[in-house]
Design an enzyme around this catalytic site. Structure first.
Site, mmCIF file in Angstrom:
data_model
loop_
_atom_site.group_PDB
_atom_site.id
_atom_site.type_symbol
_atom_site.label_atom_id
_atom_site.label_comp_id
_atom_site.label_asym_id
_atom_site.label_seq_id
_atom_site.Cartn_x
_atom_site.Cartn_y
_atom_site.Cartn_z
ATOM 1 N N HIS A 38 1.522 -8.369 -9.034
ATOM 2 C CA HIS A 38 2.062 -7.421 -8.194
ATOM 3 C C HIS A 38 3.222 -6.781 -8.852
ATOM 4 O O HIS A 38 3.364 -5.417 -8.488
ATOM 5 C CB HIS A 38 2.527 -7.939 -6.996
ATOM 6 C CG HIS A 38 1.311 -8.515 -6.127
ATOM 7 N ND1 HIS A 38 0.681 -7.487 -5.484
ATOM 8 C CD2 HIS A 38 0.881 -9.582 -5.894
ATOM 9 C CE1 HIS A 38 -0.480 -8.109 -4.809
ATOM 10 N NE2 HIS A 38 -0.247 -9.428 -4.873
ATOM 11 N N SER A 66 4.595 -12.520 -11.354
ATOM 12 C CA SER A 66 3.391 -12.022 -10.618
ATOM 13 C C SER A 66 2.785 -10.647 -10.991
ATOM 14 O O SER A 66 3.595 -9.867 -11.506
ATOM 15 C CB SER A 66 3.980 -11.622 -9.222
ATOM 16 O OG SER A 66 2.872 -11.047 -8.209
ATOM 17 N N GLU A 94 -8.214 -17.251 -4.482
ATOM 18 C CA GLU A 94 -7.491 -15.967 -3.369
ATOM 19 C C GLU A 94 -8.529 -14.952 -3.524
ATOM 20 O O GLU A 94 -8.679 -14.373 -4.368
ATOM 21 C CB GLU A 94 -6.402 -15.639 -4.005
ATOM 22 C CG GLU A 94 -5.343 -16.569 -3.810
ATOM 23 C CD GLU A 94 -3.848 -15.899 -4.374
ATOM 24 O OE1 GLU A 94 -3.010 -16.696 -4.000
ATOM 25 O OE2 GLU A 94 -3.872 -14.633 -4.652
ATOM 26 N N ASP A 97 -3.881 -6.817 -2.682
ATOM 27 C CA ASP A 97 -4.427 -7.895 -1.712
ATOM 28 C C ASP A 97 -4.863 -6.869 -0.451
ATOM 29 O O ASP A 97 -4.337 -5.877 -0.140
ATOM 30 C CB ASP A 97 -3.070 -8.469 -1.260
ATOM 31 C CG ASP A 97 -2.740 -9.703 -2.279
ATOM 32 O OD1 ASP A 97 -3.250 -9.866 -3.213
ATOM 33 O OD2 ASP A 97 -1.472 -10.101 -2.066
#
Length: 538
Positions: free
Chosen positions: A375, A373, A430, A382
């Protein structure tokens, strides 16, 4: 030869004597069995039946004379004997023909009694004397009356709803079905259930409209929270790495007027703002990332969903500046960081939750595998919008959503997962996921209309000894020969250096040492990306 007075031999084809058949038909026509009646209760005699029985009794008294009177007086003896006959019935049905023969004999004797007619000139007989103990024979008329009466009760017994004539008790009939009780409707439970459903529906609607509360204790929305995701209909691509674009042909090296070199270890291949982290390139430094707590260090109106939300220092500074500029541009709502840095444990929890709720195919398209990921790097954010009414509005549904997409490159962010690049990114669209890669690289990605996988492949065609990729301040791009690189005064120059053999790589700069500022970042794959900023542009 058949005797017409013999009731045994003069039966109807059904096996019933004429007298019995008459009485059965009469009972059926005058008093039908009521619908729903209890089969164990004997049907009471109708008034017509009672009247006929009483008329027969009186006729017997008139025509029988003294014999009838004696018979009447002797009736208690006969009645007393009936329980013996009744008691013997349960032993078997073989005794019934005997009773029928006796009734037949009594019927045959009727002409003998009829030989003594009573004339109208006879004087009325005085009242009979007290009954003596001398037994008196019953007359044929009484026996006939008694037989007829017994026929009626036998008909009742045959129809299975009479009572025991002698004992006056209801017959037991094990075949009688019991009525089922109707279930009663419990209106209290129904009303309670309706109220409960209403409360649950109201609560769900309220939570959907108000997922956050202001302040530091907002919940973490997770990988895909904050957006209404469209169903993914594309096929899940294989896990092989995809070469998005063909890099430009390598040109022969040139003689540089001036240059200098910097040596970097190969352990820095996964360090820097331009690292590529995706399905094919995991990130190994999850637990050693340098982070900045957003809530404790922000200067703008940036909101966070948790007091522990953190980003890499470069990504945090760019996001804080972008939030302030967005508010100055007229956005009346706050920008909300719903998710920043995540360790492997948190990413695994998000993966497991989505896998249980939505299945494997959906989870692979919308949630990165733990360890893969963005992140984990602290460079991904996000985002959502947060209103004064304590409501979270997805980026795609907010009026300032397009402002973020069009201006995020000015702060070094790109929209990481685009709708038309899912086959290359292996991730669904996204609209809320932004990745920090630096301003010149964000300009270049948008100008080329590439996803980040395509950009990493494309930049491999530019080297320090052939040509450099020039990103201008007006967001346009061009190629610059290596020997002319020191003449560029605007924008940024970008090129690629493959990792050498051994444990280190020498990075060559086609400039005079000290004349430029530079940044070296690993690409987390096979080399390093160098970004040159001329001092005239700093």
């Amino acid at each position: 030869m058949n005797n017409p007075n013999n009731h045994e031999t003069n039966k109807t084809p059904g096996g019933t004597t004429p007298v019995r058949q008459n009485l059965a038909d009469r009972a059926a026509s005058t008093s039908p069995r009521p619908t729903g009646a209890n089969p164990q209760a004997r049907r009471p005699l109708t008034n017509e039946e009672r009247r006929r029985m009483e008329a027969a009794r009186q006729a017997a008294m008139r025509n029988g004379g003294a014999v009838a009177s004696a018979t009447t007086q002797a009736k208690p003896q006969t009645t007393a004997q009936r329980p013996q006959t009744t008691a013997t019935r349960p032993q078997g049905t073989a005794q019934r023909p005997q009773a029928t023969v006796q009734k037949t004999q009594a019927t045959v004797q009727r002409p003998q009694s009829a030989q003594k007619p009573v004339t109208q000139t006879q004087k009325p007989r005085p009242t009979a004397a007290p009954v003596k103990s001398t037994p008196v024979q019953e007359s044929s008329l009484y026996r006939k009356f008694t037989a007829d009466e017994e026929e009626i009760f036998e008909i009742y017994e045959d129809e299975e709803y009479s009572r025991d004539y002698q004992n006056n008790e209801p017959r037991r009939n094990n075949t009688t079905s019991k009525k089922r009780k109707r279930a009663k409707i419990n209106w209290g439970i129904i009303i309670f259930a309706v109220i409960l459903v209403g409360v649950v529906a109201f609560s769900i609607r309220y939570l959907n409209n108000n997922p956050h509360t202001p302040g530091p204790e907002m919940p973490n929305l997770g990988e895909t929270d904050g957006e209404v995701l469209p169903p993914d209909t594309s096929e899940t691509p294989d896990t092989d790495d995809i070469t998005a674009t063909e890099p430009p042909e390598t040109e022969p090296p040139v003689t540089l007027p001036s240059h200098f070199t910097v040596t970097v270890p190969h352990t820095d291949l996964d360090v820097g703002n331009q690292i590529l982290v995706n399905y094919a390139h995991p990130y190994a430094r999850v637990d050693t990332v340098n982070l900045t707590n957003v809530r404790a260090n922000k200067d703008s109106d940036l909101q966070v969903s948790s007091i522990n939300d953190a980003l890499a220092p470069s990504a945090f500074a760019a996001l804080d500046k972008m939030t302030a500029d967005m508010r100055e541009a007229g956005c009346g709502d706050w920008l909300l960081l719903t998710s920043g840095y995540r360790d492997t444990t948190e990413q695994q929890q998000i993966w497991d939750r989505n896998l249980a709720q939505s299945g494997e195919e959906y989870t692979r398209m919308y949630v990165a595998t733990p360890g893969h990921s963005e992140h984990h790097t602290g460079l991904a954010a996000d985002l959502s919008f947060f209103t004064y009414d304590y409501a979270s509005i997805p980026v795609a549904d907010h009026d300032f959503g397009p402002w973020l997409w069009n201006n995020c490159a000015d702060y070094g962010f790109i929209l990481r997962y685009q709708a038309d690049k899912t086959e290359l990114t292996h991730t669904a669209y996204e609209a809320w996921h932004f990745r920090y890669i630096g301003v010149p690289h964000a300009y270049a990605v948008n100008a080329l209309d590439y996803c980040y996988e395509e950009y990493i492949d494309y930049i491999r065609g530019y080297t320090a000894t052939t040509k450099l990729f020039h990103v201008k301040s007006d967001r346009t791009t061009a190629a610059v020969a290596a020997e002319d690189a020191n003449q560029v005064k605007d924008g940024w120059l970008i090129y690629y250096v493959p990792a050498g053999e051994g444990e280190t790589t020498d990075i060559l700069f086609p400039f005079e040492e000290g004349s430029v500022e530079y940044e070296i970042s690993g690409n987390n794959a096979d080399g390093f990306i160098v970004t040159i900023t001329p001092k005239s542009n700093t």
